[in-house]
Design a protein around this motif. Structure first.
Motif, PDB file in Angstrom:
ATOM      1  N   PRO A   1       0.832  -1.275  -0.061  1.00 57.60           N
ATOM      2  CA  PRO A   1      -0.098   0.043   0.137  1.00 57.60           C
ATOM      3  C   PRO A   1       0.952   1.373   0.111  1.00 57.60           C
ATOM      4  O   PRO A   1       0.244   2.173  -0.313  1.00 57.60           O
TER       5      PRO A   1
ATOM      6  N   LEU B   1       0.718   5.620  -7.962  1.00 57.54           N
ATOM      7  CA  LEU B   1       0.266   5.143  -6.564  1.00 57.54           C
ATOM      8  C   LEU B   1       1.244   4.495  -5.995  1.00 57.54           C
ATOM      9  O   LEU B   1       1.302   4.354  -4.511  1.00 57.54           O
TER      10      LEU B   1
ATOM     11  N   THR C   1       0.615  -1.184  -7.306  1.00 57.83           N
ATOM     12  CA  THR C   1       0.367  -0.923  -6.009  1.00 57.83           C
ATOM     13  C   THR C   1      -0.575  -2.017  -5.546  1.00 57.83           C
ATOM     14  O   THR C   1      -1.432  -2.678  -5.956  1.00 57.83           O
ATOM     15  N   GLY C   2      -0.412  -2.092  -4.040  1.00 51.29           N
ATOM     16  CA  GLY C   2      -1.171  -2.979  -3.353  1.00 51.29           C
ATOM     17  C   GLY C   2      -1.199  -4.492  -3.787  1.00 51.29           C
ATOM     18  O   GLY C   2      -0.023  -5.032  -3.838  1.00 51.29           O
ATOM     19  N   ASP C   3      -2.173  -5.097  -4.161  1.00 51.97           N
ATOM     20  CA  ASP C   3      -2.224  -6.504  -4.819  1.00 51.97           C
ATOM     21  C   ASP C   3      -2.623  -6.210  -6.169  1.00 51.97           C
ATOM     22  O   ASP C   3      -3.569  -5.701  -6.591  1.00 51.97           O
TER      23      ASP C   3
ATOM     24  N   TYR D   1      -8.156  -4.651  -9.118  1.00 57.25           N
ATOM     25  CA  TYR D   1      -8.090  -3.096  -9.856  1.00 57.25           C
ATOM     26  C   TYR D   1      -6.819  -2.751 -10.573  1.00 57.25           C
ATOM     27  O   TYR D   1      -6.352  -1.598 -10.367  1.00 57.25           O
TER      28      TYR D   1
ATOM     29  N   SER E   1      -2.906  -5.560  -0.029  1.00 57.12           N
ATOM     30  CA  SER E   1      -3.989  -4.459  -0.718  1.00 57.12           C
ATOM     31  C   SER E   1      -4.172  -3.537   0.207  1.00 57.12           C
ATOM     32  O   SER E   1      -4.128  -3.663   1.501  1.00 57.12           O
ATOM     33  N   SER E   2      -4.579  -2.514  -0.276  1.00 55.84           N
ATOM     34  CA  SER E   2      -4.733  -1.247   0.593  1.00 55.84           C
ATOM     35  C   SER E   2      -5.825  -1.113   1.498  1.00 55.84           C
ATOM     36  O   SER E   2      -6.175  -0.638   2.404  1.00 55.84           O
TER      37      SER E   2
ATOM     38  N   VAL F   1      -9.527   6.204   4.675  1.00 52.91           N
ATOM     39  CA  VAL F   1      -8.381   6.335   5.056  1.00 52.91           C
ATOM     40  C   VAL F   1      -7.622   6.826   3.945  1.00 52.91           C
ATOM     41  O   VAL F   1      -7.511   6.033   2.776  1.00 52.91           O
ATOM     42  N   TYR F   2      -6.893   7.715   3.734  1.00 52.75           N
ATOM     43  CA  TYR F   2      -6.358   8.586   2.704  1.00 52.75           C
ATOM     44  C   TYR F   2      -4.896   7.983   2.848  1.00 52.75           C
ATOM     45  O   TYR F   2      -4.115   8.076   3.963  1.00 52.75           O
ATOM     46  N   LYS F   3      -4.303   7.502   1.884  1.00 51.71           N
ATOM     47  CA  LYS F   3      -2.879   7.186   1.657  1.00 51.71           C
ATOM     48  C   LYS F   3      -2.279   6.197   2.851  1.00 51.71           C
ATOM     49  O   LYS F   3      -1.446   6.549   3.621  1.00 51.71           O
ATOM     50  N   ALA F   4      -3.203   5.185   3.210  1.00 50.92           N
ATOM     51  CA  ALA F   4      -2.811   4.349   4.289  1.00 50.92           C
ATOM     52  C   ALA F   4      -1.289   3.777   4.135  1.00 50.92           C
ATOM     53  O   ALA F   4      -0.928   3.544   3.173  1.00 50.92           O
TER      54      ALA F   4
ATOM     55  N   TRP G   1       1.327   5.612   4.217  1.00 53.34           N
ATOM     56  CA  TRP G   1       2.253   6.670   3.705  1.00 53.34           C
ATOM     57  C   TRP G   1       2.335   7.619   4.699  1.00 53.34           C
ATOM     58  O   TRP G   1       1.550   7.946   5.739  1.00 53.34           O
TER      59      TRP G   1
ATOM     60  N   HIS H   1      -7.014   8.500  -3.738  1.00 53.81           N
ATOM     61  CA  HIS H   1      -6.202   7.706  -2.965  1.00 53.81           C
ATOM     62  C   HIS H   1      -6.631   7.388  -1.744  1.00 53.81           C
ATOM     63  O   HIS H   1      -5.645   7.384  -0.740  1.00 53.81           O
ATOM     64  N   ALA H   2      -7.975   6.996  -1.416  1.00 52.19           N
ATOM     65  CA  ALA H   2      -8.188   6.792  -0.266  1.00 52.19           C
ATOM     66  C   ALA H   2      -9.330   5.467  -0.440  1.00 52.19           C
ATOM     67  O   ALA H   2      -9.987   5.110  -1.426  1.00 52.19           O
ATOM     68  N   GLN H   3      -9.391   4.665   0.972  1.00 51.93           N
ATOM     69  CA  GLN H   3     -10.050   3.587   0.925  1.00 51.93           C
ATOM     70  C   GLN H   3     -11.666   4.039   1.852  1.00 51.93           C
ATOM     71  O   GLN H   3     -11.195   4.875   2.728  1.00 51.93           O
TER      72      GLN H   3
HETATM   73  C1  LIG Z   1      -6.191   1.394  -9.173  1.00 51.43           C
HETATM   74  S1  LIG Z   1      -6.565   0.828  -7.389  1.00 51.43           S
HETATM   75  C2  LIG Z   1      -5.327  -0.227  -7.227  1.00 51.43           C
HETATM   76  C3  LIG Z   1      -5.852  -0.785  -5.880  1.00 51.43           C
HETATM   77  C4  LIG Z   1      -4.558  -1.717  -5.471  1.00 51.43           C
HETATM   78  N1  LIG Z   1      -4.405  -2.936  -6.502  1.00 51.43           N
HETATM   79  C5  LIG Z   1      -4.724  -2.241  -4.167  1.00 51.43           C
HETATM   80  O1  LIG Z   1      -4.700  -3.616  -4.035  1.00 51.43           O
HETATM   81  O2  LIG Z   1      -4.761  -1.716  -2.967  1.00 51.43           O
HETATM   82  C6  LIG Z   1      -6.251   2.424  -7.035  1.00 51.43           C
HETATM   83  C7  LIG Z   1      -7.119   2.593  -5.430  1.00 51.43           C
HETATM   84  O3  LIG Z   1      -6.734   1.932  -4.480  1.00 51.43           O
HETATM   85  C8  LIG Z   1      -7.024   2.663  -3.214  1.00 51.43           C
HETATM   86  N2  LIG Z   1      -5.549   2.850  -2.485  1.00 51.43           N
HETATM   87  C9  LIG Z   1      -4.382   2.419  -3.114  1.00 51.43           C
HETATM   88  N3  LIG Z   1      -3.521   2.463  -2.297  1.00 51.43           N
HETATM   89  C10 LIG Z   1      -4.089   3.116  -1.170  1.00 51.43           C
HETATM   90  C11 LIG Z   1      -3.636   3.458  -0.047  1.00 51.43           C
HETATM   91  N4  LIG Z   1      -2.136   3.539   0.504  1.00 51.43           N
HETATM   92  N5  LIG Z   1      -4.491   3.853   0.818  1.00 51.43           N
HETATM   93  C12 LIG Z   1      -6.011   4.039   0.480  1.00 51.43           C
HETATM   94  N6  LIG Z   1      -6.306   3.842  -0.505  1.00 51.43           N
HETATM   95  C13 LIG Z   1      -5.378   3.223  -1.467  1.00 51.43           C
HETATM   96  C14 LIG Z   1      -7.522   3.870  -3.554  1.00 51.43           C
HETATM   97  O4  LIG Z   1      -9.113   3.479  -3.425  1.00 51.43           O
HETATM   98  C15 LIG Z   1      -7.235   3.981  -4.950  1.00 51.43           C
HETATM   99  O5  LIG Z   1      -7.944   4.797  -5.691  1.00 51.43           O
END
Ligand SMILES: C[S@@+](CC[C@H](N)C(=O)[O-])C[C@H]1O[C@@H](n2cnc3c(N)ncnc32)[C@H](O)[C@@H]1O
Length: 250
Positions: A9, A35, A80-82, A86, A110-111, A188-191, A193, A218-220
């Motif tokens: 994340p 991201l 990013t994430g997994d 997405y 994943s985020s 949660v914005y930019k978890a 970070w 960039h938020a969940q």
């Molecule tokens: C294109 S998707 C990719 C998701 C990614 N594959 C994952 O597993 O987290 C991008 C979205 O994931 C979420 N996201 C990714 N990184 C994040 C983080 N560090 N904190 C919060 N939301 C995050 C946000 O909703 C962002 O708009």
């Protein structure tokens, strides 16, 4: 060889050991610059060739991979994430498949689970919810049959909503067709970070709070009573419960 790697994340220590090792060994890295934290490239060796996929289209990404493979290089496509959530990896994998290019996928944190860790919550609580819905509000990518937020809300499951905070007002409106207005919500914005922000509220007030904080990417959005105060204790750790590994006490 080509590796699709989940970068996690944001916090560079949240990549898997396996992901870090292939990154250390990579000759070419194509990363999602919008991201993936650039810090993670610190794992790479000197002289690595880096592409930022935020500035590239699909044929350009495939071309960069193909060139690396033709030169016998180790190529990492860093998501990013997994990558399975997405990540738009299916179209890349199919294209590599057509070209006979072999690849491996290394998963990531994943985020949505990173966000749960930051709000110190458990999605699956006995007596509250045993189901997690991972979704997004439809945007340019439409929703599938039965996948509208208003339909999903009727399950009153624990929910993690990606890619939707810019439409928080509409998200709340749709969720209110299933959840009560006092249902807990955390944005949660930019978890993980350094600039992470956590905004807690309910469906009644979260849209206003998010607007005040000017969060539009960039938020969940985590939604559900799993962030409330009531739940039942688990059977697994109940002292009177017997299972394969432990005899319950009388
Ligand atoms: C294109 S998707 C990719 C998701 C990614 N594959 C994952 O597993 O987290 C991008 C979205 O994931 C979420 N996201 C990714 N990184 C994040 C983080 N560090 N904190 C919060 N939301 C995050 C946000 O909703 C962002 O708009």
């Amino acid at each position: 060889m080509v590796y699709f790697v989940g970068a996690g994340p944001g916090d560079m220590e949240l990549i898997t050991v396996k992901g870090m090792k292939v990154l250390q060994n990579a000759d070419v890295v194509i990363y999602t610059g919008s991201l993936v934290s650039g810090n993670i490239l610190a794992y790479c060796k000197e002289g690595v060739q880096v592409y930022n996929s935020a500035e590239m289209d699909l044929p350009e990404v495939i071309e960069a991979i193909q060139q690396g493979v033709d030169q016998g290089k180790s190529v990492v496509r860093l998501h990013t994430g997994d990558p399975s959530i997405y990540g738009a990896i299916r179209e890349q994998m199919d294209e590599l498949g057509k070209r006979g290019i072999e690849f491996e996928i290394i998963p990531g944190v994943s985020s949505f689970v990173a966000a749960a860790s930051r709000v110190k919550a458990e999605f699956t609580l006995p007596g509250v919810s045993q189901t997690i819905i991972i979704t997004r509000k439809e945007g340019r990518t439409g929703s599938s049959e039965g996948g509208k937020l208003s339909e999903l809300a009727k399950h009153r499951a624990s929910m993690a909503i990606f890619l939707s905070v810019q439409s928080i007002g509409q998200v709340v409106e749709e969720l209110l067709t299933g959840y009560d207005e006092d249902t807990p919500v955390a944005v949660v914005y930019k978890a993980t970070w350094p600039e992470e922000k956590i905004i807690r509220g309910t469906l009644k007030d979260i849209a206003e709070k998010v607007a005040e904080e000017k969060i539009d990417r960039h938020a969940q959005i985590l939604v559900g009573d799993f962030m409330g105060s009531e739940y039942e204790l688990s059977k697994l750790y109940d002292a009177s419960f017997s299972h394969m590994y432990r005899r319950g006490k009388e």
